[in-house]
Design a protein around this motif. Structure first.
Motif, PDB file in Angstrom:
ATOM      1  N   GLY A   1       0.795  -1.285   0.111  1.00 15.14           N
ATOM      2  CA  GLY A   1      -0.018  -0.002  -0.003  1.00 15.14           C
ATOM      3  C   GLY A   1       0.891   1.483  -0.041  1.00 15.14           C
ATOM      4  O   GLY A   1       0.085   2.372   0.194  1.00 15.14           O
ATOM      5  N   VAL A   2       2.027   0.982  -0.184  1.00 10.92           N
ATOM      6  CA  VAL A   2       2.911   2.418  -0.063  1.00 10.92           C
ATOM      7  C   VAL A   2       2.578   3.301  -1.282  1.00 10.92           C
ATOM      8  O   VAL A   2       2.328   2.648  -2.395  1.00 10.92           O
ATOM      9  CB  VAL A   2       4.703   1.949   0.001  1.00 10.92           C
ATOM     10  CG1 VAL A   2       4.705   1.507   1.277  1.00 10.92           C
ATOM     11  CG2 VAL A   2       4.994   1.310  -1.047  1.00 10.92           C
TER      12      VAL A   2
ATOM     13  N   LYS B   1      -1.930  -1.863  -3.239  1.00 15.20           N
ATOM     14  CA  LYS B   1      -3.113  -2.394  -2.465  1.00 15.20           C
ATOM     15  C   LYS B   1      -4.145  -1.283  -2.338  1.00 15.20           C
ATOM     16  O   LYS B   1      -3.380   0.070  -2.283  1.00 15.20           O
ATOM     17  CB  LYS B   1      -2.820  -2.697  -0.854  1.00 15.20           C
ATOM     18  CG  LYS B   1      -2.025  -4.218  -0.654  1.00 15.20           C
ATOM     19  CD  LYS B   1      -1.549  -4.359   0.771  1.00 15.20           C
ATOM     20  CE  LYS B   1      -0.865  -5.382   1.138  1.00 15.20           C
ATOM     21  NZ  LYS B   1      -0.345  -5.615   2.239  1.00 15.20           N
ATOM     22  N   PRO B   2      -5.348  -1.454  -2.220  1.00 12.03           N
ATOM     23  CA  PRO B   2      -5.992  -2.650  -2.225  1.00 12.03           C
ATOM     24  C   PRO B   2      -6.152  -3.050  -3.855  1.00 12.03           C
ATOM     25  O   PRO B   2      -6.186  -2.145  -4.580  1.00 12.03           O
ATOM     26  CB  PRO B   2      -7.337  -2.348  -1.734  1.00 12.03           C
ATOM     27  CG  PRO B   2      -7.611  -0.969  -1.902  1.00 12.03           C
ATOM     28  CD  PRO B   2      -6.194  -0.250  -1.991  1.00 12.03           C
ATOM     29  N   PHE B   3      -6.250  -4.537  -3.981  1.00  9.96           N
ATOM     30  CA  PHE B   3      -6.409  -4.876  -5.230  1.00  9.96           C
ATOM     31  C   PHE B   3      -7.163  -6.060  -5.264  1.00  9.96           C
ATOM     32  O   PHE B   3      -7.680  -6.695  -4.179  1.00  9.96           O
ATOM     33  CB  PHE B   3      -4.963  -5.393  -5.987  1.00  9.96           C
ATOM     34  CG  PHE B   3      -4.252  -6.259  -4.764  1.00  9.96           C
ATOM     35  CD1 PHE B   3      -4.657  -7.685  -4.644  1.00  9.96           C
ATOM     36  CD2 PHE B   3      -3.289  -5.897  -4.163  1.00  9.96           C
ATOM     37  CE1 PHE B   3      -4.079  -8.681  -3.948  1.00  9.96           C
ATOM     38  CE2 PHE B   3      -2.387  -6.801  -3.171  1.00  9.96           C
ATOM     39  CZ  PHE B   3      -2.963  -8.094  -3.156  1.00  9.96           C
ATOM     40  N   SER B   4      -7.882  -6.429  -6.280  1.00  6.36           N
ATOM     41  CA  SER B   4      -8.941  -7.468  -6.487  1.00  6.36           C
ATOM     42  C   SER B   4      -7.971  -8.803  -6.450  1.00  6.36           C
ATOM     43  O   SER B   4      -6.926  -8.740  -7.125  1.00  6.36           O
ATOM     44  CB  SER B   4      -9.785  -7.197  -7.549  1.00  6.36           C
ATOM     45  OG  SER B   4      -9.270  -7.650  -8.862  1.00  6.36           O
ATOM     46  N   LEU B   5      -8.754  -9.829  -6.237  1.00  4.87           N
ATOM     47  CA  LEU B   5      -8.073 -11.091  -6.344  1.00  4.87           C
ATOM     48  C   LEU B   5      -7.896 -11.679  -7.710  1.00  4.87           C
ATOM     49  O   LEU B   5      -6.827 -12.270  -8.003  1.00  4.87           O
ATOM     50  CB  LEU B   5      -8.940 -12.372  -5.571  1.00  4.87           C
ATOM     51  CG  LEU B   5      -9.076 -12.080  -3.953  1.00  4.87           C
ATOM     52  CD1 LEU B   5      -9.727 -12.930  -3.393  1.00  4.87           C
ATOM     53  CD2 LEU B   5      -7.382 -12.131  -3.439  1.00  4.87           C
TER      54      LEU B   5
ATOM     55  N   HIS C   1      -1.822   5.316   3.340  1.00  5.88           N
ATOM     56  CA  HIS C   1      -1.022   3.824   3.680  1.00  5.88           C
ATOM     57  C   HIS C   1      -1.720   3.141   4.780  1.00  5.88           C
ATOM     58  O   HIS C   1      -2.005   1.838   4.337  1.00  5.88           O
ATOM     59  CB  HIS C   1       0.536   4.277   3.975  1.00  5.88           C
ATOM     60  CG  HIS C   1       1.221   2.949   4.035  1.00  5.88           C
ATOM     61  ND1 HIS C   1       1.528   2.550   5.518  1.00  5.88           N
ATOM     62  CD2 HIS C   1       1.693   1.975   3.574  1.00  5.88           C
ATOM     63  CE1 HIS C   1       1.835   1.411   5.353  1.00  5.88           C
ATOM     64  NE2 HIS C   1       2.395   1.087   4.101  1.00  5.88           N
TER      65      HIS C   1
ATOM     66  N   ARG D   1      -4.928   1.496   3.730  1.00  5.25           N
ATOM     67  CA  ARG D   1      -4.813   0.668   2.667  1.00  5.25           C
ATOM     68  C   ARG D   1      -5.273  -0.856   3.234  1.00  5.25           C
ATOM     69  O   ARG D   1      -5.728  -1.657   2.648  1.00  5.25           O
ATOM     70  CB  ARG D   1      -3.984   0.937   1.660  1.00  5.25           C
ATOM     71  CG  ARG D   1      -4.020   1.847   0.593  1.00  5.25           C
ATOM     72  CD  ARG D   1      -2.959   1.802  -0.260  1.00  5.25           C
ATOM     73  NE  ARG D   1      -3.333   2.757  -1.176  1.00  5.25           N
ATOM     74  CZ  ARG D   1      -2.520   3.579  -1.678  1.00  5.25           C
ATOM     75  NH1 ARG D   1      -1.154   3.568  -1.303  1.00  5.25           N
ATOM     76  NH2 ARG D   1      -2.601   4.897  -2.406  1.00  5.25           N
TER      77      ARG D   1
ATOM     78  N   SER E   1      -7.792  -3.291   2.020  1.00  5.96           N
ATOM     79  CA  SER E   1      -7.351  -4.555   1.398  1.00  5.96           C
ATOM     80  C   SER E   1      -7.886  -6.015   1.960  1.00  5.96           C
ATOM     81  O   SER E   1      -8.439  -6.664   1.023  1.00  5.96           O
ATOM     82  CB  SER E   1      -6.043  -4.619   1.358  1.00  5.96           C
ATOM     83  OG  SER E   1      -5.349  -3.676   0.572  1.00  5.96           O
TER      84      SER E   1
ATOM     85  N   LEU F   1     -11.443  -6.129   1.206  1.00  4.52           N
ATOM     86  CA  LEU F   1     -11.812  -6.388  -0.280  1.00  4.52           C
ATOM     87  C   LEU F   1     -11.757  -7.775  -0.644  1.00  4.52           C
ATOM     88  O   LEU F   1     -12.445  -8.520  -1.007  1.00  4.52           O
ATOM     89  CB  LEU F   1     -11.211  -5.549  -0.862  1.00  4.52           C
ATOM     90  CG  LEU F   1     -11.637  -4.078  -1.464  1.00  4.52           C
ATOM     91  CD1 LEU F   1     -10.711  -3.077  -2.086  1.00  4.52           C
ATOM     92  CD2 LEU F   1     -13.004  -4.312  -1.916  1.00  4.52           C
TER      93      LEU F   1
ATOM     94  N   GLU G   1     -14.384 -10.841  -1.392  1.00  7.05           N
ATOM     95  CA  GLU G   1     -14.169 -11.360  -2.620  1.00  7.05           C
ATOM     96  C   GLU G   1     -14.062 -13.246  -2.344  1.00  7.05           C
ATOM     97  O   GLU G   1     -14.869 -13.916  -2.992  1.00  7.05           O
ATOM     98  CB  GLU G   1     -12.986 -11.249  -3.498  1.00  7.05           C
ATOM     99  CG  GLU G   1     -13.079 -10.137  -4.453  1.00  7.05           C
ATOM    100  CD  GLU G   1     -11.966  -9.858  -5.442  1.00  7.05           C
ATOM    101  OE1 GLU G   1     -11.463 -10.626  -6.182  1.00  7.05           O
ATOM    102  OE2 GLU G   1     -11.358  -8.831  -5.023  1.00  7.05           O
TER     103      GLU G   1
END
Lengths: 137, 629
Positions: free
Chosen positions: A84-85, A103-107, B408, B411, B415, B418, B422
């Motif tokens: 997440g930096v 981050k955040p990202f989807s799987l 930061h 997040r 994350s 999220l 999912e």
């Protein structure tokens, strides 16, 4: 099905990712920081290292640097940065890996990026001496 | 000074005439042979008038006596006016001095001449009108009128124009005319701060002009017409004398009028200049003037403070090469330098730059520059202004820091939420035990992440309230020992394996505190102690009676805090090395605790030794002491 090393100090995220990737049929080992990650590398080289940036003891870029020492073959393992930096792209460029996900990202995106890393297997280029830790000012 | 000289001369003339009457020396009373003498009473009036002027000059209480003597000096003139009104000589001189003295001293004139009487009255009133805070034009007009009367008489004597000073015995004597002129000049010059002739002694442009022109306007016609009189026919005398008188009066009036106008405009210029100087001196902005003609640089106090350059420097380069650079520290090329651009006629507005002071420190500034133009529109210099933007830069830095930290730290929990959502969706249909286990774990992780987000938002809100002093406290007396014990019992389950002991020292009084906030303070310290010490390490809480308050301390056996980190420990967003490594949060916890303690009127401090643990002490005023204040 690949052998993955996941290095992240946030245990919730590490557990979630590990669970998901195992569901996808991969073999996943978890390390809580860079030092632990290097130790697990010695046991056996994975196909890809999934690496967080900010971690206690030894952070992601320093662990990447450590992989290049001694010419043991660890330097040929592709690195996928997950963090997440704010300047993740710069850090990935510095280490010389084309694989990173902010981050955040989807799987789904993770699967996509991981598949690409497994297909290309681009090893990081030799990174310079890492910059000072990405500590807060 | 000049006024004093006039008074002294008048006094001397008066005395001389009196001596002349007493000693029967005719020339001392009439000066010119065959002309009329000054009356002894007139001489006495001059002596009184001279002393009156001297007393006025002395100032203070002496002024009162000066005015009184002024009235006395006027009496003889008033008496003469009465005589003229009645049409008969009342022989005041004889009443005072006796017939004997009067008939032997000189050509005794009998009654005072009418013009002399008028001049005396005018002078007396002028003396009364003298002094500070009185309108000078009254004094000046009266004295000028008297002086003109006497001056015309003096001219008459000089040119031998008898009709100008009358036929004896009702004529004004020459010493009288001279003394009246002297006294009139002395009165006009009495107050150096105001009046028409005072300009003659001023250092202003008007004064300088008057000093040069007035003698010429008086002496030139006099000299020219004297030549005419000496060389010309006899009947020229009266005409010449009248012409001279008219010219002198006219020219002097014009010169003095112009000079006073000049003086007024110069004075308003001076006021304007003083105002500008005050503005420049008091301005918080650094203001620097570069003189292109002389190559001089002048700076106001703010500019001197900002840059350390002297107030006046002869080297324009002082300000240029070393001192002002671009924000990144690179030098500004000569042709781009704002001062240089202004000298070329450009205006530079708020260019960001950096001043490197002589002591090596840097100051962020906004720099403006404008050309200064002369009367022919040519550029004579440039004015540069520097605004100190340290505060804005610091705010900018804090804002960036805040944004990056918050972004930061938010997040990770986002994350987690999220990814687990999912995961839940992918596992939604599975009915086997594995799928149920995955779903339960994912839900628990979502709950934890949401709780973390909630805590962060709460911390941010608290910190911003502390920042702007908007913390509202609902304070009430709380029994210190039982309150601390209750909080410890409540927090204990979240502290893991750490044994927590509460000890009491002395008889701690009740504290005056907001129960929710006190809980927050102690909980934060307990959680920190647990977080930064090894598993199973004991945590000791102590509640101790202290002067006017209660000291609550939380001691852990963790790794301690490095001495250089202690001073910044309570700063916003500051995290000690250990906390950074553990990614323990936003770095607001101790900042909030410090703010809460301070809002209660208490103190917080820490004793720590690396490898030997830390003890956080909180002192809060007792309910008793707080009520007293």
């Amino acid at each position: 099905m690949a052998d993955l090393l996941l290095v992240d100090d946030d245990s919730d995220i590490a557990d979630t990712l590990a669970e998901f990737l195992r569901e996808e049929g991969h073999h996943v080992r978890i390390a809580a920081n860079g030092e632990e990650g290097l130790r697990l590398l010695d046991v056996g080289y994975p196909d890809v290292v999934l690496l967080d940036v900010e971690m206690p003891v030894l952070d992601g870029p320093r662990m990447a640097h450590g992989m290049f020492l001694y010419d043991l073959g660890r330097e040929r393992v592709p690195i996928l940065f997950l963090s997440g930096v704010a300047d993740l792209d710069r850090i990935a460029a510095h280490v010389g890996t084309p694989y990173y996900l902010p981050k955040p990202f989807s799987l789904d995106r993770l699967l996509h990026m991981l598949a690409r890393a497994l297909r290309e297997r681009a090893a990081p280029t030799y990174p310079d001496e890492p910059r000072p830790p990405h500590a807060r000012r | 000074m000049l006024s004093g000289v006039c008074a002294a001369l008048t006094f001397a003339i008066g005395c001389m005439v009196l001596v002349g009457w007493a000693a029967h020396i005719a020339w001392m009373t009439q000066v010119l042979p065959r002309s009329v003498a000054m009356r002894p009473l007139t001489a006495v009036s001059f002596v009184l008038g001279a002393v009156a002027l001297a007393l006025l000059l002395a100032g203070g209480r002496a002024r009162v006596f000066g005015r009184a003597l002024g009235v006395l000096s006027m009496l003889d003139g008033l008496g003469a006016l009465v005589e003229y009104a009645l049409g008969r000589d009342l022989h005041f001189d004889r009443l005072v001095f006796g017939r004997n003295m009067i008939e032997s001293g000189g050509l005794y004139p009998g009654m005072m001449s009418l013009d002399a009487a008028v001049a005396f009255v005018l002078l007396g009133v002028a003396l009364l009108a003298s002094g500070p805070r009185r309108p000078h034009f009254v004094r000046d007009a009266l004295a000028a009128a008297a002086g003109t009367i006497a001056g015309v008489v003096a001219l008459g004597y000089a040119y031998g124009a008898t009709s100008l000073y009358g036929v004896p015995p009702f004529a004004m004597a020459l010493p009288t005319a001279i003394a009246i002129c002297l006294l009139a000049i002395g009165i006009v010059l009495e107050d150096p701060q105001g009046g028409l002739l005072c300009m003659l002694v001023h250092g202003s442009v008007g004064g300088a002009m008057a000093r040069r022109l007035v003698p010429v306007t008086i002496l030139l016609p006099v000299a020219l017409s004297l030549v005419l009189v000496i060389l010309g026919p006899r009947d020229l005398k009266l005409g010449a004398a009248l012409l001279v008188a008219a010219l002198v009066i006219m020219f002097t009036t014009v010169v003095l009028w112009n000079a006073s106008a000049l003086e007024r405009s110069e004075q308003s210029l001076r006021v304007e200049r003083a105002r500008l100087e005050t503005i420049v001196t008091c301005a918080p902005h650094g203001i620097v003037f570069v003189d292109a003609v002389e190559g001089r640089v002048e700076s106001n106090p703010a500019a001197q403070r900002m840059s350390g350059v002297p107030a006046v420097s002869n080297r324009a380069d002082d300000l240029r090469v070393d001192l002002v650079r671009r924000p990144d520290g690179t030098p500004i090329p000569r042709e781009e330098w704002p001062g240089e651009r202004a000298l070329r006629g450009e205006s530079v507005s708020r260019l960001e730059a950096r001043i490197t002071r002589t002591d090596g420190t840097n100051l962020p500034v906004l720099m403006s520059a404008t050309p200064v133009r002369g009367p022919a529109d040519q550029i004579t210099g440039a004015v540069m202004a520097f605004e100190d933007i340290t505060v804005f830069k610091e705010l900018e830095r804090l804002r960036d820091e805040f944004a990056s930290i918050v972004a930061h730290d938010l997040r990770n929990p986002i994350s987690s939420i999220l990814m687990n959502s999912e995961l839940l969706l992918r596992q939604a249909d599975g009915q086997d035990a594995d799928a149920i286990e995955v779903r339960t774990a994912a839900l628990e992780r979502i709950r934890r992440a949401a709780a973390r987000l909630g805590d962060m938002v709460k911390d941010l809100l608290d910190a911003s309230r502390i920042d702007v002093d908007r913390l509202t406290l609902d304070r009430k007396p709380l029994p210190s020992r039982t309150t601390v014990e209750a909080i410890v019992d409540e927090v204990r389950p979240t502290l893991g394996q750490h044994p927590v002991k509460v000890a009491t020292e002395g008889e701690p009084a009740p504290i005056l505190a907001d129960p929710v906030r006190f809980d927050q303070i102690l909980t934060n310290l307990l959680e920190n102690a647990a977080k930064y010490s090894p598993r199973d390490a004991p945590i000791d809480v102590k509640v101790a009676a202290s002067a006017d308050g209660v000291e609550v301390s939380v001691k852990d056996e963790g790794m301690g805090i490095a001495p250089d980190e202690v001073p910044r420990l309570f700063d916003r967003f500051y995290q000690a090395k250990r906390a950074r490594e553990m990614r323990a949060g936003l770095g607001l916890g101790l900042y909030i605790v410090h703010g809460l303690v301070a809002a209660h009127g208490g103190r917080i401090w820490v004793d720590s030794e690396p490898a030997h643990g830390s003890t956080f002490h909180v002192w809060l005023p007792s309910a008793h002491a707080a009520e007293r204040h």
